[in-house]
Design a protein around this motif. Structure first.
Motif, PDB file in Angstrom:
ATOM      1  N   LEU A  29      -9.309  -3.096   4.018  1.00 18.06           N
ATOM      2  CA  LEU A  29      -8.793  -2.897   5.183  1.00 18.06           C
ATOM      3  C   LEU A  29      -7.804  -1.909   4.997  1.00 18.06           C
ATOM      4  N   LEU A  30      -7.996  -0.873   5.811  1.00 16.77           N
ATOM      5  CA  LEU A  30      -6.968   0.318   5.841  1.00 16.77           C
ATOM      6  C   LEU A  30      -6.645   0.735   7.362  1.00 16.77           C
ATOM      7  N   ALA A  31      -5.555  -0.155   7.698  1.00 13.67           N
ATOM      8  CA  ALA A  31      -5.265   0.453   9.301  1.00 13.67           C
ATOM      9  C   ALA A  31      -3.661   0.941   9.103  1.00 13.67           C
ATOM     10  N   ALA A  54      -5.302  -4.668   3.288  1.00 16.11           N
ATOM     11  CA  ALA A  54      -5.690  -5.994   2.901  1.00 16.11           C
ATOM     12  C   ALA A  54      -6.927  -5.722   2.054  1.00 16.11           C
ATOM     13  N   VAL A  55      -7.043  -6.697   1.004  1.00 15.85           N
ATOM     14  CA  VAL A  55      -8.362  -6.920   0.324  1.00 15.85           C
ATOM     15  C   VAL A  55      -8.604  -8.414   0.753  1.00 15.85           C
ATOM     16  N   ALA A  56     -10.051  -8.507   0.588  1.00 14.48           N
ATOM     17  CA  ALA A  56     -10.568  -9.800   0.726  1.00 14.48           C
ATOM     18  C   ALA A  56     -11.731 -10.082  -0.316  1.00 14.48           C
ATOM     19  N   ASP A  57     -11.868 -11.084  -1.015  1.00 10.36           N
ATOM     20  CA  ASP A  57     -13.114 -11.424  -2.095  1.00 10.36           C
ATOM     21  C   ASP A  57     -13.791 -12.757  -1.714  1.00 10.36           C
ATOM     22  N   GLY A  58     -14.955 -12.339  -0.968  1.00 10.26           N
ATOM     23  CA  GLY A  58     -15.683 -13.701  -0.683  1.00 10.26           C
ATOM     24  C   GLY A  58     -16.050 -14.420  -1.953  1.00 10.26           C
ATOM     25  N   ALA A  95     -13.175 -12.380   7.971  1.00  5.76           N
ATOM     26  CA  ALA A  95     -11.843 -12.730   7.876  1.00  5.76           C
ATOM     27  C   ALA A  95     -10.902 -11.151   8.162  1.00  5.76           C
ATOM     28  N   LEU A  96     -11.467 -10.029   7.400  1.00  4.41           N
ATOM     29  CA  LEU A  96     -10.522  -8.891   7.832  1.00  4.41           C
ATOM     30  C   LEU A  96     -10.696  -8.233   9.011  1.00  4.41           C
ATOM     31  N   THR A  97     -12.136  -8.432   9.763  1.00  4.39           N
ATOM     32  CA  THR A  97     -12.294  -7.837  10.928  1.00  4.39           C
ATOM     33  C   THR A  97     -11.333  -8.763  11.952  1.00  4.39           C
ATOM     34  N   ILE A 144      -2.253 -15.006  10.227  1.00  3.49           N
ATOM     35  CA  ILE A 144      -2.972 -15.696   9.090  1.00  3.49           C
ATOM     36  C   ILE A 144      -3.819 -17.096   9.277  1.00  3.49           C
ATOM     37  N   ALA A 145      -3.067 -17.713   9.977  1.00  3.31           N
ATOM     38  CA  ALA A 145      -3.477 -19.092  10.498  1.00  3.31           C
ATOM     39  C   ALA A 145      -4.844 -18.916  11.562  1.00  3.31           C
ATOM     40  N   ALA A 146      -4.479 -17.982  12.387  1.00  6.77           N
ATOM     41  CA  ALA A 146      -5.553 -17.916  13.454  1.00  6.77           C
ATOM     42  C   ALA A 146      -6.825 -17.170  12.765  1.00  6.77           C
ATOM     43  N   THR A 147      -6.539 -16.337  11.752  1.00  6.81           N
ATOM     44  CA  THR A 147      -7.826 -15.581  10.818  1.00  6.81           C
ATOM     45  C   THR A 147      -8.651 -16.781  10.111  1.00  6.81           C
TER      46      THR A 147
END
Length: 252
Positions: free
Chosen positions: A32-34, A41-45, A59-61, A88-91
């Motif tokens: 995610l680039l915002a 952010a980065v995420a690894d399923g 998660a990133l959306t 983060i808790a809501a995500t």
């Protein structure tokens, strides 16, 4: 993907890249680039689970949806620890609910940087990492939420043994794995010439920190060239996992 922006009151340039690697048929990583909100952010399923790619993108959306659409007003321009923890808790809760709805075992790591007017917060869950390059030295800001890291802290494993351990991919925290998760959050300072590097373990599992530092010495002011070089190094080392890298360079 790359661009320029202003972060923490300074000019900055950023670039991000995600690559499936050489072995896995699917890319379960996401980025995610915002810059308009100061968020990267980065995420690894989680590999081997039912829907790692769905988890990382879900998660990133959701994370992006929860961030303000534009910079906050001058009276509230610094990201707060409590506000980020709530986001983060809501995500996590949204990703967990999606997991239940889909009937899968999906989950994901998360590593992010959120810039304010003069400072930044970093946060992570799992073993995706954030590094800081400052005055020619590379420092790992985050500590992996993983079994081998816990064993290293206990003195049961050395760093070299951890890199070869068959348990090196076992993480102890993940977004969406449970209804509640505990992120690690800390403030960092950035200065002109610094580079912040976010990455999944597709990079760090294949490329040691010394080689990452060598890439930064070669491309300290060109984030596009840097992320391309690091992805290439991971693939040349075998590319056993998906690889995602974001580099943020604070201009002099």
């Amino acid at each position: 993907m790359h661009g320029t922006c202003h972060l923490a009151g300074m000019a900055a340039e950023y670039a991000g890249m995600t690559d499936p690697g050489r072995i896995r048929p699917n890319n379960e990583d996401a980025l995610l680039l915002a810059p308009e909100t100061g968020l990267f952010a980065v995420a690894d399923g989680l590999g081997g689970l039912d829907a790692g790619d769905v988890a990382s993108r879900t998660a990133l959306t959701r994370l992006r949806q929860l961030m303000p659409a534009s910079p906050p007003p001058p009276s509230d321009r610094e990201p707060s620890h409590s506000r980020l923890a709530a986001i983060i808790a809501a995500t996590n809760r949204h990703t967990y609910e999606q997991r239940l709805a889909l009937g899968t075992t999906m989950a994901t790591t998360l590593a992010l940087v959120w810039f304010g007017a003069c400072s930044a917060l970093v946060a992570h869950v799992g073993d995706s990492r954030i590094y800081r390059w400052h005055r020619g030295a590379l420092t790992r800001i985050t500590s992996d939420h993983s079994l081998v890291h816990a064993l290293c802290e206990q003195g049961a494993l050395t760093e070299a043994q951890a890199r070869q351990s068959p348990q090196r991919h076992v993480i102890t925290r993940a977004i969406g794995a449970e209804a509640v998760v505990q992120p690690s959050i800390q403030a960092v300072t950035v200065a002109p010439g610094d580079v912040l590097l976010l990455c999944t373990d597709g990079l760090t599992g294949m490329v040691p920190d010394e080689a990452i530092a060598a890439g930064l010495r070669q491309h300290p002011s060109d984030p596009g060239a840097l992320v391309g070089r690091l992805v290439l190094l991971a693939n040349e080392a075998g590319g056993h996992d998906n690889i995602t890298v974001i580099a943020i360079t604070i201009r002099q």
